[in-house]
Design an enzyme around this catalytic site. Structure first.
Site, PDB file in Angstrom:
ATOM      1  N   ILE A   9      88.661  71.786  71.249  1.00 40.96           N
ATOM      2  CA  ILE A   9      87.686  72.008  70.187  1.00 40.96           C
ATOM      3  C   ILE A   9      88.413  72.114  68.851  1.00 40.96           C
ATOM      4  O   ILE A   9      89.345  72.915  68.706  1.00 40.96           O
ATOM      5  CB  ILE A   9      86.884  73.298  70.436  1.00 40.96           C
ATOM      6  CG1 ILE A   9      86.215  73.241  71.816  1.00 40.96           C
ATOM      7  CG2 ILE A   9      85.838  73.504  69.341  1.00 40.96           C
ATOM      8  CD1 ILE A   9      85.586  74.550  72.243  1.00 40.96           C
ATOM      9  N   THR A  35      91.837  74.790  68.441  1.00 40.40           N
ATOM     10  CA  THR A  35      92.663  74.280  67.347  1.00 40.40           C
ATOM     11  C   THR A  35      92.104  74.670  65.988  1.00 40.40           C
ATOM     12  O   THR A  35      90.917  74.929  65.822  1.00 40.40           O
ATOM     13  CB  THR A  35      92.781  72.742  67.410  1.00 40.40           C
ATOM     14  OG1 THR A  35      91.579  72.140  66.906  1.00 40.40           O
ATOM     15  CG2 THR A  35      93.024  72.254  68.836  1.00 40.40           C
ATOM     16  N   LYS A  41      94.001  81.974  61.877  1.00 44.99           N
ATOM     17  CA  LYS A  41      92.592  82.241  61.658  1.00 44.99           C
ATOM     18  C   LYS A  41      91.777  82.181  62.949  1.00 44.99           C
ATOM     19  O   LYS A  41      90.586  82.500  62.950  1.00 44.99           O
ATOM     20  CB  LYS A  41      92.027  81.256  60.633  1.00 44.99           C
ATOM     21  CG  LYS A  41      92.607  81.433  59.235  1.00 44.99           C
ATOM     22  CD  LYS A  41      91.948  80.489  58.242  1.00 44.99           C
ATOM     23  CE  LYS A  41      92.504  80.710  56.835  1.00 44.99           C
ATOM     24  NZ  LYS A  41      91.876  79.807  55.830  1.00 44.99           N
ATOM     25  N   ASN A  85      84.454  69.465  65.784  1.00 46.58           N
ATOM     26  CA  ASN A  85      83.673  70.465  65.071  1.00 46.58           C
ATOM     27  C   ASN A  85      84.181  70.714  63.651  1.00 46.58           C
ATOM     28  O   ASN A  85      83.431  71.183  62.804  1.00 46.58           O
ATOM     29  CB  ASN A  85      83.692  71.781  65.872  1.00 46.58           C
ATOM     30  CG  ASN A  85      83.134  72.938  65.095  1.00 46.58           C
ATOM     31  OD1 ASN A  85      81.936  73.025  64.840  1.00 46.58           O
ATOM     32  ND2 ASN A  85      84.018  73.863  64.699  1.00 46.58           N
ATOM     33  N   SER A 135      77.123  66.976  64.178  1.00 42.29           N
ATOM     34  CA  SER A 135      76.506  66.431  62.970  1.00 42.29           C
ATOM     35  C   SER A 135      75.528  67.470  62.426  1.00 42.29           C
ATOM     36  O   SER A 135      75.654  68.659  62.712  1.00 42.29           O
ATOM     37  CB  SER A 135      75.806  65.101  63.278  1.00 42.29           C
ATOM     38  OG  SER A 135      75.293  64.517  62.094  1.00 42.29           O
ATOM     39  N   TYR A 149      77.912  65.559  51.420  1.00 40.98           N
ATOM     40  CA  TYR A 149      78.085  66.110  52.772  1.00 40.98           C
ATOM     41  C   TYR A 149      77.152  65.417  53.756  1.00 40.98           C
ATOM     42  O   TYR A 149      77.568  65.001  54.843  1.00 40.98           O
ATOM     43  CB  TYR A 149      77.806  67.608  52.757  1.00 40.98           C
ATOM     44  CG  TYR A 149      77.683  68.221  54.122  1.00 40.98           C
ATOM     45  CD1 TYR A 149      78.808  68.476  54.894  1.00 40.98           C
ATOM     46  CD2 TYR A 149      76.428  68.525  54.654  1.00 40.98           C
ATOM     47  CE1 TYR A 149      78.698  69.031  56.155  1.00 40.98           C
ATOM     48  CE2 TYR A 149      76.299  69.077  55.914  1.00 40.98           C
ATOM     49  CZ  TYR A 149      77.444  69.328  56.667  1.00 40.98           C
ATOM     50  OH  TYR A 149      77.320  69.864  57.924  1.00 40.98           O
ATOM     51  N   VAL A 182      72.258  77.569  60.848  1.00 46.64           N
ATOM     52  CA  VAL A 182      72.894  78.591  61.672  1.00 46.64           C
ATOM     53  C   VAL A 182      73.667  79.536  60.767  1.00 46.64           C
ATOM     54  O   VAL A 182      74.229  79.126  59.744  1.00 46.64           O
ATOM     55  CB  VAL A 182      73.823  77.950  62.734  1.00 46.64           C
ATOM     56  CG1 VAL A 182      74.899  77.115  62.065  1.00 46.64           C
ATOM     57  CG2 VAL A 182      74.438  78.992  63.655  1.00 46.64           C
ATOM     58  N   THR A 184      76.605  81.025  59.882  1.00 46.18           N
ATOM     59  CA  THR A 184      78.055  80.988  60.011  1.00 46.18           C
ATOM     60  C   THR A 184      78.668  81.116  58.620  1.00 46.18           C
ATOM     61  O   THR A 184      77.978  80.948  57.610  1.00 46.18           O
ATOM     62  CB  THR A 184      78.549  79.662  60.633  1.00 46.18           C
ATOM     63  OG1 THR A 184      78.394  78.606  59.666  1.00 46.18           O
ATOM     64  CG2 THR A 184      77.769  79.316  61.892  1.00 46.18           C
TER      65      THR A 184
END
Length: 280
Positions: A9, A35, A41, A85, A135, A149, A182, A184
Site C-alpha cells: 500500500i 510505504t 510518518k 493510494n 480515485s 486534482y 471522508v 482524513t
C-alpha cells in the site's frame, strides 16, 4: 475469511486511508508492505506488527519505485495486491493554476500510479494478482477550484480501465475505487491558495481557502468506516472494474447518471462564491 495475501500500500502516513487500511488488513493476518515517502510518518502501531514491513517509497521517483519493487521481491513474498493510494490535492481556479505545481501533482497522482504498476507488474502477473487504484467521485463531477486534482483522478479512471483490459490476459484484475468524502488529514498537506492581486477570483479568496482547508462542503464519514467498505474490493477474488465507496458516492453516482447538467452545475456551484462574482 479471505485467504491471506501479500499486499503493498502506498501513502501510509498516519491517520490517512493508507495507514488505516494497512492496519486493518494486517490485523486480518495479511502480509503488508506499508510505504511512505517518509517512513517516520507511518504510525508505530502499524510498524510494530510482525506481519508488516516498512519501505520508503516516493511514487514521484522512478528510482525509489524500482528499489521498493526490488525490496519486495528480495523479501521472498509473492505480491498479490498493489494498492495505489499515495497522492495530494491542489485547490486553485484554473486561470490561476501554477503549471509547475500542477505538473508535480500529475507526477504523483497519475504517473506515480503508472510507475508502480510497471515496477510491480511482473510480480502481480506471476501471482495473477490485483491492482487497486484510489480515485475520487470528484473525477466525474465538475466542481469549482479542484479542476487540476479532479482531472488527475479522471486520468486515473481512464488509465485503470484500459489497464484492466490490457492485464486481463494475464489473470490480473484492476479495481478503481471512486471515493466519496471522508474525514482524513488529506487537506493538511495541500498548499493554501495564494492568488495574484490581479486574479479575477481574488474577491472570493477566503471562500476558496475554506474549500481548500475542508471547512466548507459535506463532511465525510470516518476513515475506518470507509476502509471497512473497501476491504472486500482489495481481498475478495471477484472484484474488478469501477466501484463507488464512501459518503455521498452513491448520490454522486446517481446524479451524474440521471440529472440534467444544469441541475448538476447548480448543485456543485452552491456556496462556491460564484454568485458573488457574478454580481460584479
Amino acid at each position: 475469511m479471505a485467504k491471506r495475501q501479500t499486499i503493498l500500500i502506498t501513502g501510509c502516513s498516519a491517520d490517512g486511508i493508507g495507514a488505516v487500511l494497512a492496519l486493518t488488513l494486517a490485523k486480518q493476518q495479511h502480509r503488508i508492505f506499508a510505504t511512505a515517502r517518509d517512513t517516520s510518518k507511518i504510525p508505530f502501531e502499524l510498524r510494530s506488527l510482525p506481519n508488516v514491513s516498512v519501505i520508503a517509497l516516493d511514487v514521484s521517483s522512478k528510482e525509489s519505485v524500482a528499489e521498493a519493487a526490488e525490496a519486495v521481491e528480495e523479501a521472498g513474498h509473492c505480491l498479490d495486491v498493489l494498492v495505489n493510494n499515495a497522492g495530494f490535492g491542489y485547490t486553485m481556479p484554473i486561470l490561476d493554476v501554477d503549471i509547475d505545481k500542477a505538473q508535480n501533482l500529475y507526477n504523483a497522482n497519475v504517473w506515480g500510479v503508472v510507475r508502480t504498476v510497471q515496477a510491480f507488474g511482473p510480480q502481480l502477473i506471476k501471482s495473477k494478482g490485483r491492482v487497486v487504484n484510489m480515485s475520487s467521485v470528484g473525477s466525474v463531477v465538475n466542481t469549482p477550484w479542484i479542476g487540476t486534482y479532479a482531472s488527475s483522478k479522471a486520468a486515473i479512471n481512464s488509465i485503470s480501465e484500459t489497464l484492466r483490459l490490457e492485464l486481463s490476459p494475464f489473470g490480473v484484475s484492476v479495481v478503481t475505487i471512486l471515493l466519496g468524502t471522508v474525514a482524513t488529514p488529506f487537506h493538511v498537506n495541500e498548499p493554501i491558495p495564494v492568488l495574484p492581486e490581479t486574479s479575477y477570483y481574488a474577491k472570493i479568496l477566503k471562500t476558496i481557502t475554506k474549500w481548500a482547508k475542508n471547512e466548507l462542503g459535506p463532511k465525510g464519514g470516518s476513515t475506518q468506516e470507509l476502509v471497512n467498505s473497501i476491504v472486500p474490493d482489495i481481498v475478495a477474488s471477484n472484484r474488478n472494474g469501477i466501484v463507488w465507496r464512501g459518503s455521498y458516492s452513491g448520490i454522486i453516482r446517481f446524479v451524474t447518471g440521471w440529472l440534467p447538467v444544469s441541475i448538476l452545475d447548480m448543485m456543485m456551484s452552491q456556496d462556491q462564491g460564484l454568485d458573488e462574482l457574478a454580481k460584479v
